[in-house]
Every structure is written in structure tokens, then in C-alpha cells.
Design an enzyme around this catalytic site. Structure first.
Site, PDB file in Angstrom:
ATOM      1  N   LYS A 283      37.179  58.916  55.787  1.00  0.00           N
ATOM      2  CA  LYS A 283      37.943  59.824  56.798  1.00  0.00           C
ATOM      3  C   LYS A 283      38.270  61.274  56.190  1.00  0.00           C
ATOM      4  O   LYS A 283      38.264  61.444  55.137  1.00  0.00           O
ATOM      5  CB  LYS A 283      39.369  59.216  56.785  1.00  0.00           C
ATOM      6  CG  LYS A 283      40.447  59.806  57.638  1.00  0.00           C
ATOM      7  CD  LYS A 283      41.886  59.101  57.574  1.00  0.00           C
ATOM      8  CE  LYS A 283      42.877  60.014  58.405  1.00  0.00           C
ATOM      9  NZ  LYS A 283      44.259  59.594  58.230  1.00  0.00           N
TER      10      LYS A 283
ATOM     11  N   LYS B  98      39.396  59.565  51.387  1.00  0.00           N
ATOM     12  CA  LYS B  98      39.983  60.086  52.464  1.00  0.00           C
ATOM     13  C   LYS B  98      40.154  61.612  51.972  1.00  0.00           C
ATOM     14  O   LYS B  98      40.707  61.858  50.864  1.00  0.00           O
ATOM     15  CB  LYS B  98      41.554  59.695  52.686  1.00  0.00           C
ATOM     16  CG  LYS B  98      42.109  60.573  53.716  1.00  0.00           C
ATOM     17  CD  LYS B  98      43.773  59.729  54.025  1.00  0.00           C
ATOM     18  CE  LYS B  98      44.359  60.846  54.962  1.00  0.00           C
ATOM     19  NZ  LYS B  98      45.839  60.131  55.211  1.00  0.00           N
TER      20      LYS B  98
HETATM   21  C1  PBG Z   1      48.678  59.995  56.506  1.00  0.00           C
HETATM   22  C2  PBG Z   1      47.663  60.166  57.601  1.00  0.00           C
HETATM   23  C3  PBG Z   1      47.103  61.070  58.239  1.00  0.00           C
HETATM   24  C4  PBG Z   1      46.260  60.574  59.125  1.00  0.00           C
HETATM   25  C5  PBG Z   1      46.674  59.147  59.052  1.00  0.00           C
HETATM   26  N1  PBG Z   1      47.608  58.976  58.353  1.00  0.00           N
HETATM   27  C6  PBG Z   1      47.058  62.929  58.181  1.00  0.00           C
HETATM   28  C7  PBG Z   1      47.498  63.215  56.907  1.00  0.00           C
HETATM   29  O1  PBG Z   1      47.002  62.701  55.527  1.00  0.00           O
HETATM   30  O2  PBG Z   1      48.391  64.251  56.906  1.00  0.00           O
HETATM   31  C8  PBG Z   1      45.385  61.246  59.941  1.00  0.00           C
HETATM   32  C9  PBG Z   1      44.841  60.941  61.415  1.00  0.00           C
HETATM   33  C10 PBG Z   1      44.297  61.861  62.341  1.00  0.00           C
HETATM   34  O3  PBG Z   1      44.308  62.915  62.037  1.00  0.00           O
HETATM   35  O4  PBG Z   1      43.898  61.538  63.337  1.00  0.00           O
HETATM   36  N2  PBG Z   1      49.009  59.021  55.800  1.00  0.00           N
END
Ligand code: PBG
Length: 337
Positions: free
Chosen positions: A261, A204
Site C-alpha cells: 500500500k 505500507k
Molecule cells: C491508517 C490507514 C490509512 C489508510 C488506511 N488505514 C492512512 C494513514 O496511514 O493515515 C489509507 C487508505 C487510503 O488512503 O485510502 N491506519
């Protein structure tokens, strides 16, 4: 006598592009409804669906409407949903206390959905960001300049057990703490939840494209002042080899599905991961990827349906077996069963 412009080529790849049926016959990548996982946002109360400004067509749903949406997705052949709670700011604190409340919003939502649509796979996020006042995915060290890894992991393990008890099929750690997949696996097994799976957000990246999601769950502002940077736990977008390190750790720690991601800007990573593991690979087409397609379409600059389809084909072609996308319902509607 050959036409005097003829190149006398043995190979003419255009032959297979001549008609629609020929093109269909040689199509290499095909999307189907069961490729998709729909991320859904849930809120407290009875208010009608509340559209997220930067994500046209995506709504925060109360539990009753969430159940309806899940029924509709299941009918369309979407196999799974990933639930994200938007908490009232008054319920947030420094350490994300509400994440360990066994009656917290998302757990009530899980119970309602599993009761109404038992065959739909329900996935919940394991991370503290919807619950912390600062919006970080874990608890901060006393210096308040970083997230404390091991203390956060201990909380995540307990959070996963509560989610399993509420009936989820898979938990999805999205926090990027070290060692959390193994710790969650042990915590689940110790409570008898050996059948609850782990969909790990393994690679991620620290992406600017999460912006609309943070608006959606209200995790955008760091207690009003500090800028929210997750750079000490999410990966540097510049790093490709490191993604494989992360993925192989989660694989070894017992993750069932490994995720990359964001998706569209990280197709090389998806391909690398596909080649590094035998487990299923998922990719998350995140909020900013969705928003940029929607925004350009609204300006009349891009064709929504064609860009949507192409963006998803590219992710699957890169090697993703599963795609989390805010287009899941549209795609399932388009593709039929
Ligand atoms: C955080 C989380 C994020 C997303 C899903 N879970 C964003 C972040 O790290 O602030 C992002 C999903 C998206 O942007 O569609 N646990």
C-alpha cells in the site's frame, strides 16, 4: 511478388492485435468481481450518506445504509468489505480509548453486516488512528514525538480480539508497528479465534496520497498543531528491499494475506512481493490514487472509466491477487459475475 515496402518479417506481433476477438484470445490479465475488496466508511447516527469531498462517489454511511451497501456489493459478487469508522471528535483521546470499547461504532457495524449478509467477508482495520485525537496509529511516548511500539501492539492485540468476537472474518493491522502480526495472532488464538484471519498491511509506505482518507476518517490534524508525519513507522517510499524484509516478517509471524500500500506507485514492490512469498498478495489502491483519477476526469482531462480500468489491470498484472479499491462496486457492476 512481395510488395516492395514489405520488410519480410518472420515476427509480426501486430497479427494478434488485428481484431477484437484475437485481442481477447491473447489477453493475459483479466479482472473479475472477486478480485476486489471494497473499503467502506461508517458513521454514527441516521443521517443520509455523506459524500467525502475529495473522493467523489464515496460516502460515509450510517449502519443501516452500510448494511444496504454490503448487500448490494455481495449481490454484485464483491467478496469482501473493509470497514473504517469515522468517530465523533469528542470520542477521541490521546490513547484511543474507544478502540477498546466493545460497543464502539465499528463493532456494531460488523455485527449488523454479519447478521444481514453472513456470506460477505468482513475485514476490520487494526490501528488507532480513527480513535486518537492526534491521528497517529498508536499511543505516543511521553516525549510526544513518536509512537510507542510495544504498548501500541498490546492494545492492537486486544482490539483484534474484540473485532473477532464481533464476528469479523479477517483483521487487518494497518499500523506498521514491529511484531504486531505475531502478537495479534497469539492474542486471537489465546481467545479461541484460530479461524480469524490476518490481512497484514505489510509494506505500507509513508505516502502523501493518504490525504483524502484522512479527511474521510478525520485523522488529518495532529491535535490542531503538529504536522502529522507517520515517517517513524510507515516505510520510506524510496525503499524497495526493506519492503521484502517487512513482508517476510509478517509472513513468518502468521499473516494469511500480505498487502502492499499504496498500489499504483508501487507496482515494482507488488511484483517483488509476489515473487518473495507463496501467500496471496493484496494491494490497496488508496484514496489519493482514486482522487487523482476522479479529479482529472472532472476537469475533462482524462477518461474516468478507461483510466480506472487501466489502473486496476496494472495492479493485477504486477502480481496482486486482491485489490482494495474505492472502484470495487463500479468494477463489479461493469464486469458482471
Ligand atoms: C491508517 C490507514 C490509512 C489508510 C488506511 N488505514 C492512512 C494513514 O496511514 O493515515 C489509507 C487508505 C487510503 O488512503 O485510502 N491506519
Amino acid at each position: 511478388m512481395a510488395n516492395r515496402f514489405s520488410l519480410e518479417l518472420a515476427q509480426r506481433p501486430r497479427r494478434l492485435r488485428r481484431t477484437a476477438s484475437l485481442r481477447a484470445m491473447v489477453e493475459e490479465t483479466v479482472l473479475r468481481p472477486s478480485d476486489f475488496i471494497a473499503p467502506l466508511f461508517v458513521v454514527e447516527g441516521k443521517a443520509p450518506p455523506d459524500e467525502i469531498k475529495s473522493m467523489p462517489g464515496v460516502f460515509r454511511l450510517n449502519i443501516a445504509d452500510l448494511v444496504k451497501e454490503c448487500r448490494a456489493l455481495h449481490k454484485l459478487g464483491v467478496p469482501a468489505v473493509a470497514l473504517f469508522p469515522k468517530l465523533d471528535p469528542s470520542l477521541k483521546d490521546d490513547i484511543g480509548t474507544q478502540a477498546l470499547n466493545e460497543d464502539t461504532l465499528v463493532l456494531r457495524a460488523v455485527r449488523a453486516v454479519k447478521k444481514a449478509v453472513p456470506d460477505l467477508t468482513v475485514i476490520t482495520d487494526v490501528a488507532l488512528d480513527p480513535y486518537t485525537s492526534h491521528g497517529h496509529d498508536g499511543v505516543l511516548t511521553t516525549a510526544r514525538d513518536d509512537v510507542e511500539n510495544d504498548r501500541t501492539v498490546e492494545i492492537l492485540g486486544r482490539m483484534a480480539v474484540l473485532q473477532a468476537r464481533a464476528g469479523v472474518d479477517m483483521v487487518a493491522p494497518s499500523d506498521m508497528m514491529d511484531g504486531r502480526v505475531g502478537a495479534i495472532r497469539r492474542a486471537l488464538d489465546a481467545e479461541g479465534f484460530t479461524g480469524t484471519g490476518i490481512l497484514a498491511y505489510s509494506a505500507k509506505f509513508n505516502s502523501a496520497y493518504y490525504g483524502p482518507f484522512r479527511d474521510a476518517v478525520g485523522s488529518a490534524q495532529a491535535a490542531g498543531t503538529r504536522l502529522l508525519s507517520k515517517a517513524t513507522y510507515q516505510m520510506n517510499p524510496a525503499n524497495r528491499r526493506e519492503a521484502i524484509t517487512e513482508v517476510m516478517l509478517d509472513d513468518a509471524e502468521g499473516a494469511d494475506i500480505l498487502m502492499v500500500k499504496p498500489a499504483g506507485l508501487y507496482l515494482d514492490i507488488i511484483r517483488d512481493v509476489r515473487e518473495a512469498t507463496r501467500k496471496p498478495v493484496a494491494a490497496y489502491q488508496i484514496s489519493g490514487e482514486y482522487a487523482q483519477i476522479q479529479a482529472a476526469a472532472r476537469l475533462g482531462w482524462l477518461d474516468l472509466a478507461r483510466c480506472r480500468n487501466e489502473s486496476l489491470i496494472a495492479i493485477k498484472r504486477a502480481g496482486a491477487d486482491l485489490i482494495l479499491t474505492y472502484f470495487a462496486k463500479d468494477m463489479a457492476t461493469l464486469l458482471g459475475r
